[in-house]
Motif scaffolding. Structure first.
Motif, mmCIF file in Angstrom:
data_model
loop_
_atom_site.group_PDB
_atom_site.id
_atom_site.type_symbol
_atom_site.label_atom_id
_atom_site.label_comp_id
_atom_site.label_asym_id
_atom_site.label_seq_id
_atom_site.Cartn_x
_atom_site.Cartn_y
_atom_site.Cartn_z
ATOM 1 N N GLU A 10 44.777 89.159 28.828
ATOM 2 C CA GLU A 10 44.719 88.923 27.384
ATOM 3 C C GLU A 10 45.456 87.663 26.939
ATOM 4 N N LYS A 11 45.721 86.778 27.875
ATOM 5 C CA LYS A 11 46.378 85.515 27.520
ATOM 6 C C LYS A 11 45.363 84.445 27.106
ATOM 7 N N LEU A 12 44.168 84.529 27.666
ATOM 8 C CA LEU A 12 43.154 83.497 27.447
ATOM 9 C C LEU A 12 42.025 84.046 26.583
ATOM 10 N N THR A 13 41.635 83.269 25.555
ATOM 11 C CA THR A 13 40.480 83.598 24.725
ATOM 12 C C THR A 13 39.567 82.383 24.636
ATOM 13 N N ILE A 14 38.301 82.558 24.993
ATOM 14 C CA ILE A 14 37.312 81.480 24.921
ATOM 15 C C ILE A 14 36.265 81.874 23.890
ATOM 16 N N THR A 15 36.035 80.981 22.909
ATOM 17 C CA THR A 15 35.138 81.315 21.788
ATOM 18 C C THR A 15 34.099 80.215 21.570
#
Length: 595
Positions: A281-286
């Motif tokens: 849950e450290k990385l978010t790609i949108t």
């Protein structure tokens, strides 16, 4: 309608709001959802409770009188109104609802008309001040108004309102969740017989100008699996308002347009995106795409009675929360604007990065952005940066400083009527902020300065737009709120500002030299609450000269599900913008059913 005497007023400080002072607030407008205390820019947050307490019907009514906010409006409900922040001109501050950036590619300044937004289903409003071009590009030199709608938490309500000028409002909102689905939706309708757009003191027997407005909003997310989320947001703004005009020959005075005066406005906005979350849950790609289409019809404009345009934006944002103290953002963006009537378009390619870092008592914001707008002007690109630092002296006192560059691109209308190749308006913004917060009160003082160069203005000798202006805008903001035993609270704000055109040392148009507000809230009992708010607007330059200052007060009484509201308590006759009328004393009764 009875006539009222125009009154010149001395400086009075006044505005209001009830505020949960000690709750942790995370600012979504920063894109990193940073804790409010760790952002080096100045930010104001309006909560859902404050919105409900205010009794406001429209976004414009709610914002008018907030710290450093001035909304010039050409007439009554539904008339053109723009969001001006810290003395910056129209079109220099951006309005956003969740993931949708609201712009009008057919407008001279790309300015969105805030008069078209109603207040159903809003969770909170953030006003992030200072240049935010690093994150939001053009049109964000003054700052960003970020509206967050309700989604996921179960909340259903029906709102009904009736009042003076035969004003009728109905609103329905619902939010909740079901297994993997989170949703929020709202529908609201407002109509009013209104009053004359042109000040009735200037024209005898002027007709009333009516207004109708429909807002539809849908915001939903669906969890496809534990790491992938689908998001969609849709919005429809449909309004019509009767407007007045001006003579086509000297002295160009106001005229009461009776026939063929219906201005129609239709805007649809769509956002589609996906969120990918790493297992830790450290990385978010949108990745996302947004499309907005607008159509305006103005029969009083013999040159351009029809406006049609659209904006398409494709974006990829990558957020990485390295630790609790370090958050990073990188993104790429493509934006295309089109004017379907004039058959013109512009394209913009952007790359940006930002970071927020906390080290014990110190905290920092850093940002960098590159833009390629060679489609607007050959071989032209831009690199800007920002940096901010803050220091918490103790649990109550903090200091912040921020410097940021910004830019505003020429609009399609300006490009079609340019004298020479137009360059972007460049800006440098600095601000220094002192905060003192206790459990019961908050005090904040901010000093700000904007230097604008290559500013685009209309050249009356060459009959076109050119980079002929430069401006300096500087000021001081003072904000204080205090709560007494959870029953009585006071919130005040005062802004002193100077906005000068440095080419001729003249004041910028429609920029008040002082703005003040006072908001008083009293909880009489569990089911009763009183809200009294006042707004002061200082002297300001307009087309025909200097307009006098004015004070306007409103009153709202809440009893269980009922609310009674009085606008313009003193029945003051004043002009927010020269020649245009303003609301007389008006009364409204509303009912809210929650289910």
């Amino acid at each position: 309608m009875s006539r009222r005497k125009i009154i010149k007023t001395p400086l009075i400080l006044l505005s209001i709001v009830s505020l949960p002072i000690h709750a942790d607030i995370f600012i979504k407008a920063s894109k990193l959802e940073t804790l409010k205390e760790k952002i080096t820019s100045d930010v104001t947050v309006i909560t859902a409770q404050e919105i409900e307490d205010s009794g406001a019907t429209t976004l414009q009514e709610l914002l008018q009188g907030r710290s450093s906010v001035f909304i010039p409006q050409t007439g009554g409900l539904g008339s053109i109104a723009s969001f001006n922040l810290r003395g910056l001109p129209t079109g220099f501050s951006k309005v956003i609802i969740d993931n949708i950036e609201l712009v009008d590619p057919t407008d001279i300044n790309n300015s969105f008309q805030v008069n078209n937004l109603l207040l159903e289903n809003i969770e909170s409003i953030e006003i992030l001040k200072g240049s935010q071009s690093i994150l939001y590009g053009s049109n964000a030199v003054g700052g960003v108004l970020k509206i967050n709608t309700k989604k996921g938490h179960k909340n259903n309500s029906l709102n009904l309102e009736y009042g003076s000028l035969n004003t009728v409002k109905a609103g329905l909102q619902s939010s909740g969740n079901s297994d993997k689905l989170n949703y929020g939706l709202s529908a609201s309708y407002l109509s009013s017989d209104g009053y004359s757009a042109v000040n009735e003191d200037r024209i005898e027997n002027a007709e009333d100008d009516s207004f109708k407005n429909l807002n539809l909003n849908l915001n939903l997310s669906y969890l496809l699996n534990e790491q992938l989320e689908f998001n969609y947001q849709g919005q429809l703004l449909d309004s019509e308002v009767e407007i007045d005009g001006f003579e086509s020959s000297p002295p160009y005075g106001p005229i009461d347009v009776v026939e063929n005066d219906l201005n129609e406005y239709l805007q649809s906005n769509h956002y589609l995106g996906f969120n990918y979350f790493s297992e830790d849950e450290k990385l978010t790609i949108t990745p996302s795409i947004r499309y907005s289409h607008i159509k305006r019809e103005d029969p009083t404009n013999s040159f351009t009675p029809l406006y049609k345009g659209n904006e398409t934006q494709a974006k990829l944002d990558i957020k990485y929360k390295h630790t609790q103290n370090l958050s990073l953002l990188s993104g790429v963006e493509y934006t295309k604007q089109e004017d379907e009537v004039e058959n013109s378009q512009s394209e913009l390619y952007s790359v940006y990065t930002a970071a927020n870092l906390s080290l014990e008592k110190w905290f920092y914001d850093l940002g960098l952005r590159f833009d390629d707008f060679s489609s607007i002007q050959s071989n032209n690109s831009n690199v800007i940066g920002s940096a901010g630092a803050g220091y918490r002296i103790n649990n109550e006192i903090s200091l912040k400083a921020h410097i940021s560059q910004g830019f505003k691109l020429p609009t399609l209308y300006q490009l079609a009527n340019q004298v020479d190749d137009l360059k972007p308006t460049d800006s440098i913004n600095t601000e220094f902020i002192f905060s003192y917060n206790t459990i019961m009160s908050q005090f904040e003082a901010a000093i700000f300065n904007y230097d604008l160069k290559n500013q685009i203005d209309y050249d009356t000798t060459a009959f076109g737009y050119d980079n002929i202006a430069k401006s300096q805008i500087q000021g001081i903001e003072l904000n204080h709120s205090i709560e007494f035993k959870n029953s009585f609270n006071i919130k005040t704000s005062l802004t002193f500002q100077s906005a000068k055109n440095e080419t001729d040392d003249s004041d910028l148009l429609r920029t008040p030299k002082q703005l003040g507000s006072l908001i008083l809230g009293y909880q009489i009992s569990k089911n009763q609450r009183l809200i009294n708010n006042w707004q002061y607007v200082g002297k300001r330059k307009d087309v025909g000269g200097e307009l006098p200052s004015y004070v306007v007060g409103n009153f709202t009484y809440h009893y269980k599900n009922f609310s009674f509201k009085v606008l313009n308590i003193l029945d003051k006759d004043y002009e927010n913008v020269e020649y245009y009328g303003t609301m007389p004393r008006s009364y409204y009764l509303s009912y809210k059913l929650s289910f």
